[in-house]
Design a protein around this motif. Structure first.
Motif, mmCIF file in Angstrom:
data_model
loop_
_atom_site.group_PDB
_atom_site.id
_atom_site.type_symbol
_atom_site.label_atom_id
_atom_site.label_comp_id
_atom_site.label_asym_id
_atom_site.label_seq_id
_atom_site.Cartn_x
_atom_site.Cartn_y
_atom_site.Cartn_z
ATOM 1 N N ALA A 119 0.908 -1.299 -0.042
ATOM 2 C CA ALA A 119 0.005 0.128 -0.065
ATOM 3 C C ALA A 119 0.901 1.299 0.137
ATOM 4 C CB ALA A 119 -0.986 0.155 1.098
ATOM 5 N N ASN A 120 1.831 1.243 0.779
ATOM 6 C CA ASN A 120 2.966 2.289 0.755
ATOM 7 C C ASN A 120 3.330 2.457 -0.683
ATOM 8 O OD1 ASN A 120 4.255 3.773 3.519
ATOM 9 N ND2 ASN A 120 3.109 1.817 3.906
ATOM 10 N N GLN A 121 3.935 1.591 -1.165
ATOM 11 C CA GLN A 121 4.568 1.560 -2.594
ATOM 12 C C GLN A 121 3.552 2.041 -3.711
ATOM 13 O OE1 GLN A 121 6.240 -2.182 -2.500
ATOM 14 N NE2 GLN A 121 7.884 -1.740 -0.966
ATOM 15 N N SER A 122 2.054 1.620 -3.469
ATOM 16 C CA SER A 122 1.100 1.904 -4.485
ATOM 17 C C SER A 122 0.580 3.455 -4.528
ATOM 18 C CB SER A 122 0.316 0.874 -4.546
ATOM 19 O OG SER A 122 -0.685 1.099 -3.229
ATOM 20 N N GLY A 123 0.993 4.181 -3.370
ATOM 21 C CA GLY A 123 0.499 5.468 -3.481
ATOM 22 C C GLY A 123 -0.854 5.828 -2.873
ATOM 23 N N ALA A 124 -1.202 4.606 -1.913
ATOM 24 C CA ALA A 124 -2.604 5.059 -1.247
ATOM 25 C C ALA A 124 -2.160 6.106 -0.173
ATOM 26 C CB ALA A 124 -2.760 3.488 -0.299
ATOM 27 N N ASP A 125 -3.149 6.632 0.283
ATOM 28 C CA ASP A 125 -3.029 7.881 1.379
ATOM 29 C C ASP A 125 -2.915 7.333 2.772
ATOM 30 O OD1 ASP A 125 -3.372 10.092 -0.303
ATOM 31 O OD2 ASP A 125 -5.178 9.098 -0.757
ATOM 32 N N TYR A 126 -3.617 5.828 3.096
ATOM 33 C CA TYR A 126 -3.580 5.680 4.496
ATOM 34 C C TYR A 126 -3.999 3.871 4.364
ATOM 35 C CZ TYR A 126 -8.666 5.670 4.552
ATOM 36 O OH TYR A 126 -10.102 5.415 4.187
ATOM 37 N N VAL A 127 -3.732 3.324 5.360
ATOM 38 C CA VAL A 127 -4.241 2.021 5.365
ATOM 39 C C VAL A 127 -4.886 1.888 6.833
ATOM 40 C CG1 VAL A 127 -2.272 1.012 4.242
ATOM 41 C CG2 VAL A 127 -1.725 0.900 6.588
ATOM 42 N N VAL A 128 -5.882 0.785 6.838
ATOM 43 C CA VAL A 128 -6.631 0.356 7.832
ATOM 44 C C VAL A 128 -6.016 -1.180 8.114
ATOM 45 C CG1 VAL A 128 -8.600 -0.391 8.770
ATOM 46 C CG2 VAL A 128 -8.611 1.528 7.582
ATOM 47 N N PHE A 129 -5.368 -1.461 9.403
ATOM 48 C CA PHE A 129 -4.813 -2.723 9.732
ATOM 49 C C PHE A 129 -5.377 -3.328 10.797
ATOM 50 C CE2 PHE A 129 -1.130 -4.829 11.863
ATOM 51 C CZ PHE A 129 -0.708 -5.773 10.782
ATOM 52 N N GLY A 130 -5.770 -4.526 10.493
ATOM 53 C CA GLY A 130 -6.368 -5.394 11.610
ATOM 54 C C GLY A 130 -6.669 -6.820 11.054
ATOM 55 N N PRO A 131 -7.380 -7.716 12.025
ATOM 56 C CA PRO A 131 -7.859 -7.117 12.942
ATOM 57 C C PRO A 131 -6.646 -7.249 14.246
ATOM 58 C CG PRO A 131 -8.523 -9.554 12.688
ATOM 59 C CD PRO A 131 -7.838 -9.023 11.484
ATOM 60 N N ILE A 132 -6.713 -6.099 15.238
ATOM 61 C CA ILE A 132 -5.697 -5.999 16.116
ATOM 62 C C ILE A 132 -6.045 -7.070 17.302
ATOM 63 C CG2 ILE A 132 -4.371 -4.603 17.706
ATOM 64 C CD1 ILE A 132 -3.770 -4.144 14.742
#
Length: 206
Positions: A119-132
């Motif tokens: 996601a970082n390399q593809s030009g996304a603005d943010y990520v949602v990461f989970g489930p924590i």
């Protein structure tokens, strides 16, 4: 890249509202200071989803609360929404960015360190990461990923990371300490009797 100026992201699920209508609930949440909405109603046919998005946008837009829709770039463009939220295995980010321009947001759901790097390399603005943490709504995504992995991906991500999955007000401090920019919340907001009070509690905690 658009700036991500929110820390509390409400992810919709109209099956979690205790039988209450979704739009008035969101309206109350926005009044109480909700900062962003991700429209995630996967089981709705296109026409109904379009109507729901229109209704939500009518209450979110006047107060400058970003509304992102899951996967449906077509509906985002048709309604001029604020952005789109992609699954880790759905549409590729780069062509979408070319299509929607730099002003609109692209968020991506991620479930591994590799997803976050992509996601970082593809030009996304943010990520949602989970489930924590463990939560019924996210069990299909496997075992909870935990705070150690959250801390690792936050350290290595140059874009904001939102923690999701079992996020309660009491857990905001620990995910922020791990490096999360903000939190994605479903049940802890939508199931509450007073959603406005819940939003204020989360905002204070953040």
């Amino acid at each position: 890249m658009s700036s991500v100026n929110f820390r509390l992201l409400l992810v919709t699920d109209r099956h979690h509202t205790q039988g209450r209508s979704l739009v008035p609930l969101l309206d109350r949440a926005i009044e109480a200071g909700l900062q962003a909405i991700q429209l995630r109603e996967r089981d709705l046919p296109t026409r109904e989803l379009l109507l729901l998005a229109q209704e939500i946008y009518a209450v979110s837009s006047p107060r400058s609360v970003p509304l992102l829709i899951n996967d449906r770039v077509d509906l985002m463009m048709a309604l001029n929404l604020d952005g789109v939220h992609l699954r880790s295995d759905s549409l590729p980010t780069r062509p979408i960015r070319q299509l929607i321009g730099s002003r609109r947001l692209i968020g991506i759901s991620t479930h591994s360190a590799e997803d976050v790097q992509r996601a970082n390399q593809s030009g996304a603005d943010y990520v949602v990461f989970g489930p924590i943490f463990d939560t019924p709504s996210k069990r299909s995504f496997g075992a909870p990923l935990g705070l150690a992995l959250l801390a690792e991906v936050c350290r290595r991500s140059s874009i904001p990371v939102f923690a999701i999955g079992g996020i309660t007000c009491d857990r905001v401090a620990v995910v922020r300490r791990a490096g999360a920019h903000g939190v994605g919340v479903i049940g802890a907001l939508l199931t509450r009797d007073d959603i406005g009070e819940a939003v204020r509690e989360f905002t204070d905690a953040l």
